[in-house]
Design an enzyme around this catalytic site. Sequence first.
Site, PDB file in Angstrom:
ATOM      1  N   CYS A  14      11.271  -1.447   9.529  1.00  0.00           N
ATOM      2  CA  CYS A  14      11.161  -1.396   8.073  1.00  0.00           C
ATOM      3  C   CYS A  14      12.254  -0.448   7.587  1.00  0.00           C
ATOM      4  CB  CYS A  14       9.764  -0.992   7.607  1.00  0.00           C
ATOM      5  SG  CYS A  14       9.252   0.702   7.967  1.00  0.00           S
ATOM      6  N   ARG A  20       5.312   0.711   7.229  1.00  0.00           N
ATOM      7  CA  ARG A  20       5.020  -0.596   7.819  1.00  0.00           C
ATOM      8  C   ARG A  20       5.340  -0.703   9.305  1.00  0.00           C
ATOM      9  NH1 ARG A  20       8.571  -3.977   3.845  1.00  0.00           N
ATOM     10  NH2 ARG A  20       9.767  -2.038   4.041  1.00  0.00           N
ATOM     11  N   ASP A 133       6.622  -3.415   0.975  1.00  0.00           N
ATOM     12  CA  ASP A 133       6.595  -1.964   1.179  1.00  0.00           C
ATOM     13  C   ASP A 133       5.481  -1.361   0.325  1.00  0.00           C
ATOM     14  OD1 ASP A 133       7.096   0.732   1.575  1.00  0.00           O
ATOM     15  OD2 ASP A 133       9.263   0.540   1.266  1.00  0.00           O
TER      16      ASP A 133
END
Length: 161
Positions: A14, A20, A133
């Site tokens: 990420c 994440r 996100d």
Amino acid sequence: MTIEKPKISVAFICLGNFCRSPMAEAIFKHEVEKANLENRFNKIDSFGTSNYHVGESPDHRTVSICKQHGVKINHKGKQIKTKHFDEYDYIIGMDESNINNLKKIQPEGSKAKVCLFGDWNTNDGTVQTIIEDPWYGDIQDFEYNFKQITYFSKQFLKKEL
């Protein structure tokens, strides 16, 4: 005679390796363990495309959601490097921005397959393909990420092993 399949290495990516991708690493390891497939993997790890959170523990909301679901998480942020494209078979991004950033730094001819985690979505309406996100969101966004990542992890294990 049984032919042993080669072990694979997977890295989750990420932006900051803060929300994440550390969650994906933890959940994926958890699912691998539950399925008794540890012997099929060399490495399972996660990185960020940026250096924003290098050396830091994951976002407290990521840790909280993982713990609520009984998933162990122990990680310090790291940034992906060009060498990793030859150390991993799969380098898996959470969204299109991650994929674009990865393709900019991927050395030509490297072995890693760069793909979106949502590529393992069966598109049956269970979850959205893009893992957004959750940084600016609330705990429900982290919970939804957990649901997506768990689903994609199970699909990966079904389809790739």
